[in-house]
Scaffold this active site. Structure first.
Site, PDB file in Angstrom:
ATOM      1  N   THR A   1       0.874  -1.182   0.000  1.00 50.28           N
ATOM      2  CA  THR A   1       0.000   0.000   0.000  1.00 50.28           C
ATOM      3  C   THR A   1       0.904   1.222   0.000  1.00 50.28           C
ATOM      4  O   THR A   1       2.042   1.156   0.460  1.00 50.28           O
ATOM      5  CB  THR A   1      -0.892   0.048   1.255  1.00 50.28           C
ATOM      6  OG1 THR A   1      -0.037   0.182   2.382  1.00 50.28           O
ATOM      7  CG2 THR A   1      -1.726  -1.207   1.383  1.00 50.28           C
TER       8      THR A   1
ATOM      9  N   LYS B   1     -14.865  17.685  11.840  1.00 48.75           N
ATOM     10  CA  LYS B   1     -15.884  17.671  12.887  1.00 48.75           C
ATOM     11  C   LYS B   1     -16.247  19.114  13.213  1.00 48.75           C
ATOM     12  O   LYS B   1     -15.418  19.858  13.717  1.00 48.75           O
ATOM     13  CB  LYS B   1     -15.339  16.950  14.120  1.00 48.75           C
ATOM     14  CG  LYS B   1     -16.322  15.954  14.648  1.00 48.75           C
ATOM     15  CD  LYS B   1     -15.736  15.097  15.723  1.00 48.75           C
ATOM     16  CE  LYS B   1     -16.790  14.090  16.161  1.00 48.75           C
ATOM     17  NZ  LYS B   1     -16.311  13.211  17.193  1.00 48.75           N
TER      18      LYS B   1
ATOM     19  N   TRP C   1     -20.247  15.579  11.778  1.00 50.71           N
ATOM     20  CA  TRP C   1     -19.260  15.364  10.726  1.00 50.71           C
ATOM     21  C   TRP C   1     -19.694  15.959   9.399  1.00 50.71           C
ATOM     22  O   TRP C   1     -20.839  15.785   8.976  1.00 50.71           O
ATOM     23  CB  TRP C   1     -18.999  13.862  10.542  1.00 50.71           C
ATOM     24  CG  TRP C   1     -18.174  13.277  11.647  1.00 50.71           C
ATOM     25  CD1 TRP C   1     -17.640  13.955  12.706  1.00 50.71           C
ATOM     26  CD2 TRP C   1     -17.800  11.922  11.803  1.00 50.71           C
ATOM     27  NE1 TRP C   1     -16.953  13.089  13.516  1.00 50.71           N
ATOM     28  CE2 TRP C   1     -17.031  11.831  12.984  1.00 50.71           C
ATOM     29  CE3 TRP C   1     -18.016  10.763  11.067  1.00 50.71           C
ATOM     30  CZ2 TRP C   1     -16.492  10.639  13.446  1.00 50.71           C
ATOM     31  CZ3 TRP C   1     -17.481   9.563  11.525  1.00 50.71           C
ATOM     32  CH2 TRP C   1     -16.727   9.505  12.697  1.00 50.71           C
TER      33      TRP C   1
ATOM     34  N   GLU D   1      -5.899  -3.993   0.163  1.00 50.30           N
ATOM     35  CA  GLU D   1      -6.099  -5.098   1.110  1.00 50.30           C
ATOM     36  C   GLU D   1      -7.287  -5.985   0.732  1.00 50.30           C
ATOM     37  O   GLU D   1      -7.467  -7.062   1.279  1.00 50.30           O
ATOM     38  CB  GLU D   1      -6.331  -4.544   2.527  1.00 50.30           C
ATOM     39  CG  GLU D   1      -5.112  -3.970   3.202  1.00 50.30           C
ATOM     40  CD  GLU D   1      -4.896  -2.489   2.891  1.00 50.30           C
ATOM     41  OE1 GLU D   1      -5.388  -2.013   1.850  1.00 50.30           O
ATOM     42  OE2 GLU D   1      -4.222  -1.816   3.694  1.00 50.30           O
TER      43      GLU D   1
HETATM   44  P1  ADP Z   1      -3.465   3.106  -1.313  1.00 49.71           P
HETATM   45  O1  ADP Z   1      -2.294   2.255  -1.574  1.00 49.71           O
HETATM   46  O2  ADP Z   1      -3.336   4.520  -1.785  1.00 49.71           O
HETATM   47  O3  ADP Z   1      -4.056   2.972   0.053  1.00 49.71           O
HETATM   48  P2  ADP Z   1      -5.830   1.802  -2.219  1.00 49.71           P
HETATM   49  O4  ADP Z   1      -6.332   1.699  -3.607  1.00 49.71           O
HETATM   50  O5  ADP Z   1      -5.698   0.573  -1.443  1.00 49.71           O
HETATM   51  O6  ADP Z   1      -4.500   2.549  -2.365  1.00 49.71           O
HETATM   52  O7  ADP Z   1      -6.736   2.821  -1.405  1.00 49.71           O
HETATM   53  C1  ADP Z   1      -7.944   2.415  -0.841  1.00 49.71           C
HETATM   54  C2  ADP Z   1      -8.763   3.604  -0.395  1.00 49.71           C
HETATM   55  O8  ADP Z   1      -9.096   4.423  -1.519  1.00 49.71           O
HETATM   56  C3  ADP Z   1     -10.087   3.240   0.188  1.00 49.71           C
HETATM   57  O9  ADP Z   1      -9.976   2.826   1.524  1.00 49.71           O
HETATM   58  C4  ADP Z   1     -10.860   4.542   0.032  1.00 49.71           C
HETATM   59  O10 ADP Z   1     -10.547   5.471   1.044  1.00 49.71           O
HETATM   60  C5  ADP Z   1     -10.334   5.082  -1.272  1.00 49.71           C
HETATM   61  N1  ADP Z   1     -11.276   4.769  -2.350  1.00 49.71           N
HETATM   62  C6  ADP Z   1     -11.196   3.790  -3.267  1.00 49.71           C
HETATM   63  N2  ADP Z   1     -12.257   3.823  -4.096  1.00 49.71           N
HETATM   64  C7  ADP Z   1     -13.040   4.852  -3.698  1.00 49.71           C
HETATM   65  C8  ADP Z   1     -14.294   5.397  -4.130  1.00 49.71           C
HETATM   66  N3  ADP Z   1     -14.949   4.917  -5.170  1.00 49.71           N
HETATM   67  N4  ADP Z   1     -14.786   6.433  -3.434  1.00 49.71           N
HETATM   68  C9  ADP Z   1     -14.151   6.953  -2.379  1.00 49.71           C
HETATM   69  N5  ADP Z   1     -12.970   6.483  -1.926  1.00 49.71           N
HETATM   70  C10 ADP Z   1     -12.428   5.452  -2.563  1.00 49.71           C
END
Ligand code: ADP
Length: 542
Positions: free
Chosen positions: A185, A438, A443, A330
């Site tokens: 990640t 907040k 929120w 993940e």
């Molecule tokens: P990184 O390695 O940057 O964490 P990921 O692709 O695993 O890459 O990131 C996952 C996160 O991306 C999610 O937990 C969420 O916060 C955000 N995310 C992914 N798709 C969406 C979506 N359609 N809308 C909003 N947030 C998203």
């Protein structure tokens, strides 16, 4: 009593066997890194992947060894991917957009033994190879003719490396829980963490991706995975497309609107997938040129929230169905898709678009729930929000070489997202838990304000962060990037937002910047923005 069914392990190499046997004539087309379009069949892909496996075995690569790739989506990358996994070695896809220090950390943490690398990234290899002592050899995904003189001894052109080996090779057979792939990640705080997929999880996830309300690929489709293989398995597409016998169209390094359009058109692409910024580039190109999308019928947009305006334009002006997807590395990565279902099929116009801005429903094999700070499940009413937890066979149970326990006692993984789920199962993300604002104990959804703001004419990109406020705790600051040549001002944006978001969500101030910081997977880097605006004083409200 156990069932009396065959012990047939779910191994990813069986996907290629199936594709070659049943869809061997179907094409895989690549915009090569060298430039020209290259095309061959799924049968060729199978044969060349077997040759990679044989060549790797001849190098002494064995079960459990890590093999890195630093490459675009191309035919050769897919061959390296299957060839590695097919002998039980672990394909470690590297994101070239990571900082150099992160790449050094990751490769040493993974102890990669070999690297398949595209020509584009050779300068990076030349600069960092000294810091990667575990890598014995760099196999450059090109032929002899295109390989420049690197001055490095352990560099070989892929085609030369492959040439001595034929495809007379049998895949290895092992337990389906064996590790298949590794992806770190991007880690906005601390070191990146390794997500280790298994053969079983990848096969199940590939099948999941082909459910009708997800990608729903068939042998009639021509699929263009723009999302890179290094970004969470190209969202399963390198498995799902050959499983279905779909044509695969690989974009190589060409991510701009014109290059993507050319492939969509010449390869009659019916389905595609990418993050919102890629679609923005394509839409801009279409608007400038007046071109249409006659073949494309659906796109999956995810990785970051898909702006409402993008869904509206693609669906209404271009007749392309938008499937908004949410997930994370993940989760292999698919978590949910916002497809219409029977109970929502009657929705028309704005109501349909409203639904599609939600991140959507889980496919079979993902479970999700929303809990409050005390861990109590929240009602599915479309407004009670909290921490989004997930569970399933293609979701991490731990990080690679990490002691941290990441599951609760019932096996749920906290995604770090804040969301609500409605009566019909549609989930909507309101924020990352570290980005919530907040105000007066309530929120504000920064994502919703951002997505509404990008609909304002002249606005290219938006970020909302919380700024400390003596009375309310925090109030939102809207940070915008203008479209080239646009003259939009604060008053225009506030007038545009008025009535579209709750009154108390209205930003206390609007500032314009040249560009916004992004992570290696294209997400807004809010921590950096919070640091930059740490001393910012909001104007007095009247
Ligand atoms: P990184 O390695 O940057 O964490 P990921 O692709 O695993 O890459 O990131 C996952 C996160 O991306 C999610 O937990 C969420 O916060 C955000 N995310 C992914 N798709 C969406 C979506 N359609 N809308 C909003 N947030 C998203």
């Amino acid at each position: 009593m156990l069932g009396l069914m065959q012990d047939y392990p779910l191994l990813v190499q069986t996907v290629l066997d199936h594709a070659a046997r049943n869809h061997g004539e179907r094409e895989l087309v690549t915009r090569s890194v060298e430039g020209p379009i290259r095309r061959y069949t799924l049968s060729d892909l199978h044969s060349r992947s077997l040759r990679v496996a044989k060549a790797l075995a001849a190098e002494g690569i064995a079960l459990g060894d890590r093999v890195a790739t630093l490459a675009w989506n191309t035919d050769r990358h897919v061959e390296a991917w299957y060839g590695t996994m097919g002998i039980g070695a672990i394909c470690h896809t590297l994101n070239p957009r990571l900082f150099a220090e992160q790449l050094v950390y990751i490769i040493n943490h993974a102890e990669d033994r070999l690297m398949f690398v595209d020509l584009t990234f050779l300068p990076l290899v030349q600069a960092l190879a000294d810091k990667w002592p575990t890598i014995d050899k760099y196999i450059v995904l090109t032929d002899n003719k295109h390989l420049p003189d690197t001055g490095m001894k352990n560099v070989v052109a892929y085609e030369d490396w492959l040439a001595p080996h034929d495809d007379d090779f049998t895949w290895a057979r092992f337990d389906e829980n064996t590790a298949a792939a590794l992806c770190y990640t991007s880690g906005t705080t601390g070191n990146p963490k390794g997500v280790l997929y298994s053969h079983r999880s990848n096969v199940l996830h590939g099948l999941m991706a082909n459910q009708p309300d997800v990608f729903g690929l068939t042998s009639h489709d021509s699929m263009l995975p723009i999302v890179p293989m290094f970004h969470a398995n190209a969202w399963a597409l390198t498995y799902a497309a050959p499983m279905a016998g779909a044509k695969l169209v690989m974009p190589g390094a060409g991510m701009d609107g014109a290059s993507i359009y050319e492939l969509l058109d010449s390869e009659k692409v019916t389905a595609s997938a990418a993050v919102p910024t890629v679609w923005l580039g394509l839409l801009q190109y279409l608007q400038e040129t007046g071109k249409k999308l006659p073949y494309l019928n659906r796109v999956v947009i995810g990785g970051a929230a898909c702006p409402r305006m993008m869904i509206e334009t693609l669906e209404n002006d271009y007749g392309v169905e938008v499937i908004h997807g949410w997930g994370m590395t993940e989760m292999s990565p698919i978590g949910s898709t916002g497809s219409i279902k029977h109970a929502t099929a009657h929705l028309k116009g704005d109501a349909r678009i409203d639904l599609k801005t939600k991140q959507g429903r889980t496919p079979y094999l993902v479970e999700m729930k929303v809990v409050n700070d005390d861990g109590q499940e929240q009602p599915r009413d479309g407004k009670s929000f909290g921490h989004l937890l997930v569970r399933g066979p293609a979701i991490s149970s731990a990080y690679y070489r990490h002691d941290e326990n990441i599951l609760d006692k019932d096996g749920w993984f906290d995604t770090g997202d804040i969301a609500h789920i409605d009566e019909l199962g549609y989930m909507q993300i309101t924020d990352r838990d570290k980005d919530v604002i907040k105000s007066g104990g309530e929120w504000i959804s920064s994502i919703e304000v951002e997505n509404t703001a990008v609909g304002c004419p002249g606005v290219a990109e938006a970020a909302v962060i919380g700024i400390a406020h003596p009375k309310w705790g925090e109030r939102p600051l809207l940070i915008l990037v203008r479209q080239p040549g646009a003259e939009v001002e604060k008053a225009d944006v506030l007038a545009y937002l008025d009535g579209k978001i709750a009154h108390w969500w209205m930003p206390d101030d609007v500032v314009f910047v040249e560009e916004l910081p992004h992570t290696a997977t294209g997400k807004l880097q809010k921590m950096e923005l919070r640091e930059k605006f740490a001393d910012y004083t909001l104007p007095e409200q009247g």
